[in-house]
Motif scaffolding. Structure first.
Motif, PDB file in Angstrom:
ATOM      1  N   ASN A  28       0.812  -1.224   0.000  1.00  0.00           N
ATOM      2  CA  ASN A  28       0.000   0.000   0.000  1.00  0.00           C
ATOM      3  C   ASN A  28       0.845   1.275   0.000  1.00  0.00           C
ATOM      4  O   ASN A  28       2.015   1.275   0.383  1.00  0.00           O
ATOM      5  CB  ASN A  28      -1.020  -0.039   1.143  1.00  0.00           C
ATOM      6  CG  ASN A  28      -0.425   0.203   2.501  1.00  0.00           C
ATOM      7  OD1 ASN A  28       0.075   1.276   2.781  1.00  0.00           O
ATOM      8  ND2 ASN A  28      -0.485  -0.809   3.367  1.00  0.00           N
ATOM      9  N   VAL A  30       0.606   3.827   1.811  1.00  0.00           N
ATOM     10  CA  VAL A  30       0.833   4.454   3.119  1.00  0.00           C
ATOM     11  C   VAL A  30       2.165   3.984   3.712  1.00  0.00           C
ATOM     12  O   VAL A  30       2.980   4.788   4.167  1.00  0.00           O
ATOM     13  CB  VAL A  30      -0.331   4.112   4.082  1.00  0.00           C
ATOM     14  CG1 VAL A  30      -0.137   4.790   5.431  1.00  0.00           C
ATOM     15  CG2 VAL A  30      -1.676   4.482   3.473  1.00  0.00           C
ATOM     16  N   VAL A  31       2.390   2.660   3.682  1.00  0.00           N
ATOM     17  CA  VAL A  31       3.560   2.119   4.391  1.00  0.00           C
ATOM     18  C   VAL A  31       4.758   1.826   3.477  1.00  0.00           C
ATOM     19  O   VAL A  31       5.792   1.363   3.954  1.00  0.00           O
ATOM     20  CB  VAL A  31       3.205   0.803   5.146  1.00  0.00           C
ATOM     21  CG1 VAL A  31       2.047   1.013   6.108  1.00  0.00           C
ATOM     22  CG2 VAL A  31       2.903  -0.333   4.187  1.00  0.00           C
ATOM     23  N   ASN A  68       0.092  -6.836   0.112  1.00  0.00           N
ATOM     24  CA  ASN A  68      -0.617  -6.042   1.119  1.00  0.00           C
ATOM     25  C   ASN A  68      -1.699  -5.258   0.393  1.00  0.00           C
ATOM     26  O   ASN A  68      -1.403  -4.452  -0.501  1.00  0.00           O
ATOM     27  CB  ASN A  68       0.404  -5.109   1.803  1.00  0.00           C
ATOM     28  CG  ASN A  68      -0.227  -4.176   2.823  1.00  0.00           C
ATOM     29  OD1 ASN A  68      -1.268  -3.576   2.576  1.00  0.00           O
ATOM     30  ND2 ASN A  68       0.406  -4.035   3.965  1.00  0.00           N
ATOM     31  N   GLY A  70      -3.678  -2.896   1.318  1.00  0.00           N
ATOM     32  CA  GLY A  70      -4.070  -1.648   1.987  1.00  0.00           C
ATOM     33  C   GLY A  70      -4.674  -0.578   1.102  1.00  0.00           C
ATOM     34  O   GLY A  70      -5.596   0.126   1.491  1.00  0.00           O
ATOM     35  N   VAL A  99      -5.288  -6.080   4.596  1.00  0.00           N
ATOM     36  CA  VAL A  99      -5.618  -4.838   5.297  1.00  0.00           C
ATOM     37  C   VAL A  99      -7.083  -4.421   5.039  1.00  0.00           C
ATOM     38  O   VAL A  99      -7.492  -4.248   3.887  1.00  0.00           O
ATOM     39  CB  VAL A  99      -4.685  -3.691   4.850  1.00  0.00           C
ATOM     40  CG1 VAL A  99      -4.996  -2.411   5.611  1.00  0.00           C
ATOM     41  CG2 VAL A  99      -3.240  -4.091   5.026  1.00  0.00           C
ATOM     42  N   VAL A 143      -9.062   0.303   8.693  1.00  0.00           N
ATOM     43  CA  VAL A 143      -7.999  -0.699   8.738  1.00  0.00           C
ATOM     44  C   VAL A 143      -7.783  -1.205  10.171  1.00  0.00           C
ATOM     45  O   VAL A 143      -6.813  -1.923  10.433  1.00  0.00           O
ATOM     46  CB  VAL A 143      -6.668  -0.150   8.163  1.00  0.00           C
ATOM     47  CG1 VAL A 143      -6.842   0.246   6.701  1.00  0.00           C
ATOM     48  CG2 VAL A 143      -6.145   1.029   8.982  1.00  0.00           C
ATOM     49  N   THR A 196       0.958   3.911  12.147  1.00  0.00           N
ATOM     50  CA  THR A 196       0.519   2.911  11.184  1.00  0.00           C
ATOM     51  C   THR A 196       1.730   2.185  10.602  1.00  0.00           C
ATOM     52  O   THR A 196       2.831   2.747  10.537  1.00  0.00           O
ATOM     53  CB  THR A 196      -0.353   3.564  10.077  1.00  0.00           C
ATOM     54  OG1 THR A 196      -1.043   2.531   9.377  1.00  0.00           O
ATOM     55  CG2 THR A 196       0.448   4.393   9.097  1.00  0.00           C
ATOM     56  N   GLY A 197       1.511   0.930  10.234  1.00  0.00           N
ATOM     57  CA  GLY A 197       2.583   0.161   9.588  1.00  0.00           C
ATOM     58  C   GLY A 197       3.619  -0.383  10.543  1.00  0.00           C
ATOM     59  O   GLY A 197       4.676  -0.835  10.109  1.00  0.00           O
TER      60      GLY A 197
HETATM   61  C1  LIG Z   1      -4.090   3.778   7.075  1.00  0.00           C
HETATM   62  C2  LIG Z   1      -4.115   2.885   5.889  1.00  0.00           C
HETATM   63  N1  LIG Z   1      -5.104   3.009   4.935  1.00  0.00           N
HETATM   64  C3  LIG Z   1      -4.962   2.144   3.945  1.00  0.00           C
HETATM   65  S1  LIG Z   1      -3.596   1.164   4.130  1.00  0.00           S
HETATM   66  C4  LIG Z   1      -3.195   1.899   5.598  1.00  0.00           C
HETATM   67  C5  LIG Z   1      -2.007   1.485   6.393  1.00  0.00           C
HETATM   68  C6  LIG Z   1      -2.122   0.059   6.887  1.00  0.00           C
HETATM   69  O1  LIG Z   1      -0.931  -0.381   7.429  1.00  0.00           O
HETATM   70  P1  LIG Z   1      -0.577  -1.948   7.516  1.00  0.00           P
HETATM   71  O2  LIG Z   1      -0.185  -2.357   6.146  1.00  0.00           O
HETATM   72  O3  LIG Z   1       0.570  -2.041   8.455  1.00  0.00           O
HETATM   73  O4  LIG Z   1      -1.787  -2.631   8.057  1.00  0.00           O
END
Ligand SMILES: Cc1ncsc1CCOP(=O)(O)O
Ligand SMILES: Nc1ncnc2c1ncn2[C@@H]1O[C@H](COP(=O)(O)OP(=O)(O)O)[C@@H](O)[C@H]1O
Length: 202
Positions: A28, A30-31, A68, A70, A99, A143, A196-197
């Motif tokens: 994703n 985000v991470v 992933n 996400g 996710v 999530v 997060t992550g």
């Molecule tokens: C806030 C968010 N929204 C979509 S993916 C994400 C981060 C999810 O992190 P992880 O992959 O560690 O569950």
């Protein structure tokens, strides 16, 4: 944790430094940057490659594939299936992080499709995501886990047994099970719940 298990984990980390495996991530937005840096930090070599036209070639060079969902799109899920099937043909381990499974039908159905089409080695998520995929009662908000009818240890064991893989549930206390043997790990800090992550920090 038993002494043998700790030795095996240390041995695994040493092997990563020695062999510097390429880790193919379809992950994703985000991470993504944190994941790349943490993989570098432990001695691996990260690559993020998402296009359907290249995932089979990239995974063939890799020591592991991480999927992933996400920030999934239907196109990205297709890439995950192509990469996962190639990884299975070549005996490369596959990690799936479903996710937000349970929050929307797209996420639940995509996770189940990946689990059906690919031999996933490790299924990693929060207790609610994993419970939902195993057909157990749970609520997911975005999530995050919003409620689970059973404890993490029980969910991990049941779902690992159901799908015939390893389940790793993260949270205040992590639970890991292969369906027969289970362990609980309590080595986090509550501040990690506010980032997060952080599952990649372990
Ligand atoms: C806030 C968010 N929204 C979509 S993916 C994400 C981060 C999810 O992190 P992880 O992959 O560690 O569950
Ligand atoms: N409330 C908490 N107390 C202590 N440790 C926590 C807490 N929440 C998360 N952690 C730690 O953070 C790690 C990642 O947890 P989690 O929040 O589920 O991951 P992610 O942010 O990647 O979804 C866990 O394995 C655990 O060590």
């Amino acid at each position: 944790m038993t002494e043998k298990l700790l030795k095996d984990i240390a041995g695994g980390l040493i092997k990563i430094r020695e062999t510097k495996p390429l880790i193919h991530n379809i992950t994703n937005m985000v991470v993504m940057n944190d994941t790349a840096n943490i993989l570098l930090h432990i001695g691996a070599s990260p690559v993020m490659a998402h296009a359907q036209e290249e995932v089979e070639e990239m995974v063939a060079l890799s020591g592991a594939l991480v999927l992933n969902i996400g920030t999934l799109t239907p196109e990205l899920v297709k890439s995950m299936i192509y990469a996962g099937k190639k990884a299975n043909q070549l005996g490369i381990p596959v990690v799936l992080d479903p996710v937000g499974a349970g929050a929307t039908s797209l996420r639940t159905q995509s996770s189940l499709r990946i689990l059906n089409d690919i031999n996933v080695t490790i299924l990693r998520g929060n207790a609610a995501e994993i419970a939902i995929l195993g057909g157990l009662d749970a609520t997911v908000k975005g999530v995050d886990a919003a409620g689970v009818s059973a404890g993490s240890a029980e969910v991990a064991q049941l779902v690992a047994e159901k799908f015939g893989l390893i389940v790793a549930i993260t949270g205040k206390i992590d639970a890991v099970s292969d369906g027969k043997r289970s362990i609980l790990i309590e080595n986090g800090h509550q501040m990690m719940g506010g980032l997060t992550g952080t599952c990649w920090f372990h």
